[in-house]
Design an enzyme around this catalytic site. Structure first.
Site, PDB file in Angstrom:
ATOM      1  CD  GLU A 230      -2.780  -1.284  -0.066  1.00 39.00           C
ATOM      2  OE1 GLU A 230      -2.919  -0.286  -0.810  1.00 39.00           O
ATOM      3  OE2 GLU A 230      -3.262  -2.405  -0.333  1.00 39.00           O
ATOM      4  CG  HIS A 239      -2.162  -3.552  -8.498  1.00 41.96           C
ATOM      5  ND1 HIS A 239      -3.496  -3.215  -8.490  1.00 41.96           N
ATOM      6  CD2 HIS A 239      -1.791  -3.678  -7.198  1.00 41.96           C
ATOM      7  CE1 HIS A 239      -3.929  -3.155  -7.235  1.00 41.96           C
ATOM      8  NE2 HIS A 239      -2.902  -3.427  -6.428  1.00 41.96           N
ATOM      9  CG  ASP A 251       4.502  -1.762 -13.974  1.00 44.25           C
ATOM     10  OD1 ASP A 251       4.927  -1.475 -15.114  1.00 44.25           O
ATOM     11  OD2 ASP A 251       5.138  -2.467 -13.178  1.00 44.25           O
ATOM     12  CB  THR A 256       8.039  -4.315 -13.648  1.00 44.39           C
ATOM     13  OG1 THR A 256       7.293  -3.332 -14.374  1.00 44.39           O
ATOM     14  CG2 THR A 256       8.542  -3.717 -12.350  1.00 44.39           C
TER      15      THR A 256
HETATM   16 ZN    ZN Z   1      -2.754  -2.803  -4.558  1.00 47.68          ZN
END
Ligand code: ZN
Length: 702
Positions: A230, A239, A251, A256
């Site tokens: 969070e 995410h 994202d 990533t």
């Molecule tokens: Zn989340």
């Protein structure tokens, strides 16, 4: 849109109603809720994203060279409880802070579990967290609030963030990270607010049974990683699968791997999906079990760190000192008077002091020293709460013309030893010039170092400001520039103030300079600005005589690299100062950052006279006739040094329409002629320059 939201929320709640073991973070639904209900939220999110992308692009261009400092974020935890189980212990709260400090600094024990293929991008965010020690009223605090409620669960409604709805009101979001702990119900583990939302709901919400890693925590979300996840959202991370259900979403992080959907449970590595042969389910922004998480990436770090740059959405929070606690600490922040060039010999210094101790400050010694002399003490008394400031006027001083310095230190707040010495001193270098210098000013910024005597650079945010550079020049080998390419502080003002000039007996004057500028973002959505202001009353009041931004300021097309102008990418500017002549004249150059690209100024000349009147200096002079001209112009000129000089005819748009060279015998009066019969009728400037000097005159072509 409304219908869409309902579908989305019901989809979310359908997922929530599934088994407890299916992880759920409410962030996406909460984000959509804000888009629907908060005016301007979507636009602010876009602005933050633009800022972030620009930061990442420029960081990559600079090889990620920007120095990183450890950022420490004060945290307040609101424990909102309806029963004893929900009233988690201090130890459980502290365990969450520990997890954040381990995971964000990559000090987590399971960092060793990061697969070799991802080790190269695994990041230490250089962000730490501390429980606040000072509350918004300046009183000591543990940073843990315990708020009883009659509400049995809160969901993503934000009710937990307001005492009126059974929750606890946020502390100021520019000084604290608010973390709420309560029963979210329905298997919802937590949600966060992205940067750009309302201040009074900013922060992170974590359900009590996944808060930290000690006390009452339920497997498999029992290692405090809900908090890490969070806080990742709160730091502007999405995410990892891009919140879609195919390979199209992103994202917005380059390092990533593209990922199809959320990963649940704890698979073994490598794990392939429809988008990639090996997805990064170990990333805190996936949905894996707490024990399977172990990394953020460098690309995610760039997004998070952009928030704490000057101009970033969480810049103020990055400078919050609500974890530091001194009982007795005074700070000397800034000398307001005198600064720069000062026209008056007698003046009363003004200094800003701040109480940075937790006790109300009722007295402090203000010690001031001129030009290194023995300090004189002014005994201030009053009443300042924690972090309150006051501008204190000291007894008047009389000083002679020339360069001076004033150093001010504070000591003995409330008669006690000052507990922190790092903020006790401030100083100002200034120049007293009661008569004013004699025109003309011919300034090519060739001398080093800058700023020169009598010049002042005013840089309120202490970040990038006007500096001399040899990377580019219109004449000679140096100019002055603003590094707006790296100056993230959007809206920050930087000024360069020139010395005062005596205007006695002068009825007309003008200012000439060369400018070079390009934007970074094509299309003109953003532009740094250049403004010139003049004062005829020693800087008490200022008049704007020049203001330009994109497209008027540009001298070259948009460029995605740090702008360095070529010889052709400068424009000559000339401004009449005649309406602003008083006893003295001060000119200053002001720029406001839009974090676009570099701005250069060279050859600032101020001379008496207007167009058509002889303009001379010791080093260069010329005259143009006839004026108005028909077929040709005659130019009489003298330059002190060069064997040849350049001539340019410039139209009102700043374009060079004719250029030539002419021989020059130093120390003599020279003459040449130039055919101008091909020029359309209108107003032009004729400019002559050599390596070191430039003179310029306007003429009319019939
Ligand atoms: Zn989340």
């Amino acid at each position: 849109m409304k219908k869409y939201l309902l579908i989305l929320l019901s989809a979310a709640s359908a997922m929530l109603s599934q088994a407890q073991t299916l992880k759920e973070c409410g962030n996406t639904a909460h984000d959509h809720l804000l888009q629907e209900t908060v005016p301007g939220y979507t636009e602010r999110r876009q602005m933050i994203e633009d800022f972030t992308q620009k930061f990442i692009e420029k960081e990559m261009m600079n090889g990620g060279s920007r120095a990183s400092t450890i950022i420490t974020i004060p945290v307040v935890v609101h424990v909102v409880f309806e029963n004893d189980l929900e009233n988690i212990t201090d130890a459980q709260v502290l365990s969450q802070i520990d997890v954040l400090n381990e995971d964000l600094r990559r000090l987590n024990a399971d960092a060793a579990d990061t697969p070799a293929e991802f080790e190269g991008v695994a990041a230490d965010f250089e962000i730490e967290f501390c429980l606040a020690t000072i509350d918004p009223d300046g009183n000591p605090t543990t940073g843990i609030l315990r708020i009883p409620t009659t509400e049995t669960s809160f969901g993503i409604s934000d009710d937990i963030k307001f005492s009126a709805s059974g929750g606890s009101d946020a502390w100021p979001a520019d000084e604290y990270l608010n973390i709420w702990c309560g029963d979210l119900g329905g298997g919802l583990l937590g949600y966060a607010q992205f940067p750009g939302g309302p201040d009074n709901t900013d922060g992170v919400v974590i359900t009590y049974s996944s808060f930290g890693r000690e006390g009452y925590v339920l497997a498999p979300y029992d290692l405090g990683r809900t908090g890490t996840h969070e806080v990742g959202h709160w730091l502007n991370l999405y995410h990892i699968w891009g919140d879609d259900f195919d390979c199209s979403g992103s994202d917005l992080v380059a390092d990533t791997p593209n990922q199809e959907v959320a990963t649940y449970g704890c698979p073994s590595s490598p794990l392939a999906d429809a988008c990639n042969l090996s997805i990064q389910f170990q990333n805190y922004m996936d949905y894996t079990d707490d024990a399977c998480y172990n990394m953020f990436t460098e690309g995610q770090k760039e997004r998070a760190r952009a928030l704490f740059e000057p101009g970033g959405a969480r810049f103020d929070l990055g400078n919050s000192i609500k974890c530091i606690s001194y009982n007795f600490d005074a700070a000397a922040l800034e000398i307001l008077v005198p600064t720069g060039t000062y026209c008056f010999s007698t003046f009363s210094p003004v200094v800003t002091i701040r109480n940075t101790g937790s006790e109300v400050m009722t007295s402090v010694d203000i010690n001031y020293s001129v030009d290194g002399a023995t300090p004189v003490t002014f005994y201030w008394t009053g009443s300042l709460d924690t972090y309150e400031t006051e501008d204190v006027t000291l007894p008047s001083l009389s000083l002679g013309d020339g360069a001076h310095s004033l150093t001010i230190t504070v000591s003995d707040p409330n008669g006690m030893p000052d507990e922190y010495a790092g903020n006790n001193e401030t100083s100002s270098d200034f120049f007293i010039n009661t008569f004013g210098l004699t025109l003309p000013l011919v300034q090519g910024f060739e001398a080093d170092p800058f700023p020169y005597t009598g010049y002042s650079v005013i840089n309120p945010n202490g970040s990038f400001t006007w500096e001399r550079t040899t990377a580019a020049s219109k004449l000679g080998s140096a100019s002055i520039f603003m590094n707006h390419f790296e100056n993230t502080a959007v809206g920050a003002v930087d000024e360069m103030e020139l010395p005062a000039y005596n205007m006695t007996g002068i009825t007309a004057a003008h200012l000439d300079f060369d400018v070079a500028y390009a934007v970074y973002t094509p299309g003109g959505d953003y532009s740094d600005t250049l403004q010139v202001l003049v004062s005829d009353d020693c800087g008490v009041t200022w008049n704007s005589v020049y203001y330009k931004a994109w497209p008027d300021l540009n001298t070259a097309g948009a460029t995605g690299t740090a702008f360095v102008p070529t010889q052709d990418q400068w424009r000559f500017e000339s401004v009449s100062l005649t309406p602003y002549i008083g006893d003295k004249l001060i000119v200053k150059f002001r720029t406001v950052s839009s974090w676009e690209n570099n701005l250069y100024v060279d050859n600032i000349n101020i001379a008496s006279g207007t167009v058509g009147i002889d303009e001379m200096s010791d080093n260069a002079w010329f005259d143009v006739y006839p004026n108005p001209a028909n077929s040709w112009i005659n130019i009489a000129y003298g330059f002190a040094q060069s064997p040849t000089v350049n001539i340019e005819i410039i139209n009102l748009a700043g374009q060079v329409v004719l250029s030539d060279m002419a021989p020059n015998i130093p120390g003599q009066s020279n003459q040449t002629s130039l055919l101008v019969n091909s020029l359309p009728a209108g107003v032009y400037s004729v400019r002559m320059f050599d390596e070191a000097h430039a003179v310029q005159r306007t003429f009319v072509k019939n």
